[in-house]
Design a protein around this motif. Structure first.
Motif, mmCIF file in Angstrom:
data_model
loop_
_atom_site.group_PDB
_atom_site.id
_atom_site.type_symbol
_atom_site.label_atom_id
_atom_site.label_comp_id
_atom_site.label_asym_id
_atom_site.label_seq_id
_atom_site.Cartn_x
_atom_site.Cartn_y
_atom_site.Cartn_z
ATOM 1 N N PHE A 47 -20.899 -83.660 74.307
ATOM 2 C CA PHE A 47 -20.020 -84.586 75.076
ATOM 3 C C PHE A 47 -19.749 -83.994 76.333
ATOM 4 C CE2 PHE A 47 -17.153 -81.910 72.475
ATOM 5 C CZ PHE A 47 -16.399 -81.399 73.379
ATOM 6 N N GLU A 48 -19.211 -84.963 77.186
ATOM 7 C CA GLU A 48 -18.990 -84.591 78.790
ATOM 8 C C GLU A 48 -17.789 -85.480 79.069
ATOM 9 O OE1 GLU A 48 -22.567 -85.177 80.669
ATOM 10 O OE2 GLU A 48 -22.354 -87.037 80.815
ATOM 11 N N ALA A 49 -17.199 -85.221 80.166
ATOM 12 C CA ALA A 49 -16.183 -85.842 80.637
ATOM 13 C C ALA A 49 -16.398 -87.410 80.837
ATOM 14 C CB ALA A 49 -15.741 -85.405 82.218
ATOM 15 N N GLY A 50 -15.511 -88.366 80.356
ATOM 16 C CA GLY A 50 -15.581 -89.695 80.053
ATOM 17 C C GLY A 50 -16.198 -90.073 78.555
ATOM 18 N N ASP A 51 -16.413 -89.229 77.966
ATOM 19 C CA ASP A 51 -16.917 -89.652 76.453
ATOM 20 C C ASP A 51 -15.702 -89.577 75.725
ATOM 21 O OD1 ASP A 51 -19.719 -89.602 77.586
ATOM 22 O OD2 ASP A 51 -19.992 -87.624 76.624
ATOM 23 N N MET A 52 -15.687 -90.187 74.384
ATOM 24 C CA MET A 52 -14.771 -90.138 73.560
ATOM 25 C C MET A 52 -15.531 -89.753 71.970
ATOM 26 S SD MET A 52 -13.429 -91.767 70.586
ATOM 27 C CE MET A 52 -13.981 -93.679 70.576
ATOM 28 N N VAL A 53 -14.734 -88.751 71.475
ATOM 29 C CA VAL A 53 -15.208 -88.199 70.212
ATOM 30 C C VAL A 53 -14.147 -88.668 69.106
ATOM 31 C CG1 VAL A 53 -15.788 -86.354 68.680
ATOM 32 C CG2 VAL A 53 -16.263 -86.258 71.091
ATOM 33 N N PHE A 54 -14.662 -89.539 68.288
ATOM 34 C CA PHE A 54 -13.594 -89.998 67.037
ATOM 35 C C PHE A 54 -14.080 -89.038 65.829
ATOM 36 C CE2 PHE A 54 -13.362 -92.391 63.153
ATOM 37 C CZ PHE A 54 -12.031 -92.649 63.213
ATOM 38 N N LEU A 55 -12.896 -88.638 65.239
ATOM 39 C CA LEU A 55 -12.989 -87.735 63.948
ATOM 40 C C LEU A 55 -12.299 -88.358 62.904
ATOM 41 C CD1 LEU A 55 -12.319 -84.348 65.915
ATOM 42 C CD2 LEU A 55 -14.596 -85.089 64.743
ATOM 43 N N ASP A 56 -12.832 -88.666 61.886
ATOM 44 C CA ASP A 56 -12.191 -89.255 60.643
ATOM 45 C C ASP A 56 -11.500 -88.374 59.855
ATOM 46 O OD1 ASP A 56 -11.309 -91.322 59.060
ATOM 47 O OD2 ASP A 56 -13.527 -91.937 58.508
ATOM 48 N N LYS A 57 -10.459 -88.902 59.123
ATOM 49 C CA LYS A 57 -9.840 -87.595 58.360
ATOM 50 C C LYS A 57 -10.774 -87.084 57.408
ATOM 51 C CE LYS A 57 -8.006 -90.877 55.090
ATOM 52 N NZ LYS A 57 -6.914 -91.445 54.322
ATOM 53 N N ASN A 58 -10.618 -85.791 57.034
ATOM 54 C CA ASN A 58 -11.394 -85.176 56.021
ATOM 55 C C ASN A 58 -12.797 -84.872 56.485
ATOM 56 O OD1 ASN A 58 -9.470 -85.003 53.748
ATOM 57 N ND2 ASN A 58 -9.644 -87.077 53.398
ATOM 58 N N GLU A 59 -13.091 -84.959 57.625
ATOM 59 C CA GLU A 59 -14.095 -84.545 58.304
ATOM 60 C C GLU A 59 -14.006 -83.009 58.615
ATOM 61 O OE1 GLU A 59 -17.040 -87.823 60.145
ATOM 62 O OE2 GLU A 59 -15.352 -87.306 61.402
ATOM 63 N N SER A 60 -14.788 -82.129 58.319
ATOM 64 C CA SER A 60 -14.849 -80.648 58.550
ATOM 65 C C SER A 60 -15.526 -80.493 60.053
ATOM 66 C CB SER A 60 -15.368 -79.900 57.478
ATOM 67 O OG SER A 60 -14.743 -80.117 56.395
ATOM 68 N N TYR A 61 -15.020 -79.906 60.961
ATOM 69 C CA TYR A 61 -15.847 -79.588 62.010
ATOM 70 C C TYR A 61 -15.496 -78.392 62.741
ATOM 71 C CZ TYR A 61 -11.411 -81.365 64.078
ATOM 72 O OH TYR A 61 -10.155 -81.387 64.355
ATOM 73 N N TYR A 62 -16.077 -78.029 63.855
ATOM 74 C CA TYR A 62 -15.608 -77.130 64.833
ATOM 75 C C TYR A 62 -16.015 -77.690 66.222
ATOM 76 C CZ TYR A 62 -20.318 -74.721 65.426
ATOM 77 O OH TYR A 62 -21.572 -74.406 65.411
ATOM 78 N N PHE A 63 -15.133 -77.117 67.421
ATOM 79 C CA PHE A 63 -15.659 -77.699 68.772
ATOM 80 C C PHE A 63 -16.224 -76.346 69.350
ATOM 81 C CE2 PHE A 63 -12.537 -80.936 68.394
ATOM 82 C CZ PHE A 63 -13.055 -82.091 68.990
ATOM 83 N N ASN A 64 -17.101 -76.394 70.351
ATOM 84 C CA ASN A 64 -17.374 -75.103 71.062
ATOM 85 C C ASN A 64 -17.676 -75.968 72.939
ATOM 86 O OD1 ASN A 64 -18.467 -72.910 72.263
ATOM 87 N ND2 ASN A 64 -19.913 -72.505 70.569
ATOM 88 N N GLY A 65 -17.236 -75.001 73.646
ATOM 89 C CA GLY A 65 -17.417 -75.639 75.050
ATOM 90 C C GLY A 65 -16.239 -75.122 75.964
ATOM 91 N N GLN A 66 -16.257 -76.024 76.913
ATOM 92 C CA GLN A 66 -15.215 -75.776 78.207
ATOM 93 C C GLN A 66 -14.636 -76.894 78.209
ATOM 94 O OE1 GLN A 66 -14.436 -72.605 79.302
ATOM 95 N NE2 GLN A 66 -15.487 -71.655 77.788
ATOM 96 N N CYS A 67 -13.592 -77.482 78.093
ATOM 97 C CA CYS A 67 -13.326 -78.929 78.364
ATOM 98 C C CYS A 67 -11.748 -79.033 78.111
ATOM 99 C CB CYS A 67 -13.934 -79.765 77.392
ATOM 100 S SG CYS A 67 -13.392 -79.647 75.729
ATOM 101 N N GLU A 68 -11.331 -80.087 78.623
ATOM 102 C CA GLU A 68 -9.795 -80.364 78.237
ATOM 103 C C GLU A 68 -9.908 -81.955 77.719
ATOM 104 O OE1 GLU A 68 -5.708 -80.355 80.610
ATOM 105 O OE2 GLU A 68 -7.278 -80.912 81.828
#
Length: 114
Positions: free
Chosen positions: A75-96
């Motif tokens: 992803f990059e600025a202007g995108d949207m990420v949707f995370l459903d409940k019970n999804e296991s994940y991790y983030f990696n990056g430099q973002c707000e």
């Protein structure tokens, strides 16, 4: 109608690479936080929200979210990420990102898992 001023927000730190501000609202159905990611979060393993769905609007920067099982969303600025409940994940990056949780996020529902 309600206005939450920046001075009324609550700082939080999830890890060295994940911190931000909660915007307090007397509302059980949703909440908002602005989160900064400065590397990998969590440091190891994955996280899961067992109750809330999360909509993450990327305000600046870029990165990726990796779902347990291998799916990778870049992803990059202007995108949207949707995370459903019970999804296991991790983030990696430099973002707000601005994150809306529904129902309202609570610490006890957000867990680190292998």
């Amino acid at each position: 109608m309600k206005l939450v001023k920046l001075n009324d927000t609550e700082k939080f730190v999830n890890s060295e690479n994940c911190f931000g501000r909660n915007y307090p609202l007397d509302e059980s159905t949703m909440n908002l936080a602005v989160i900064k990611i400065t590397g990998r979060y969590p440091d190891d393993n994955f996280v899961v929200n067992e109750v809330s769905k999360e909509m993450c609007y990327i305000l600046s920067g870029e990165g990726k979210v990796v779902k347990k099982g291998g799916e990778i969303l870049e992803f990059e600025a202007g995108d949207m990420v949707f995370l459903d409940k019970n999804e296991s994940y991790y983030f990696n990056g430099q973002c707000e990102m601005a994150v809306i949780c529904a129902p309202k996020w609570a610490e006890e529902q957000h867990k680190e898992v292998e």
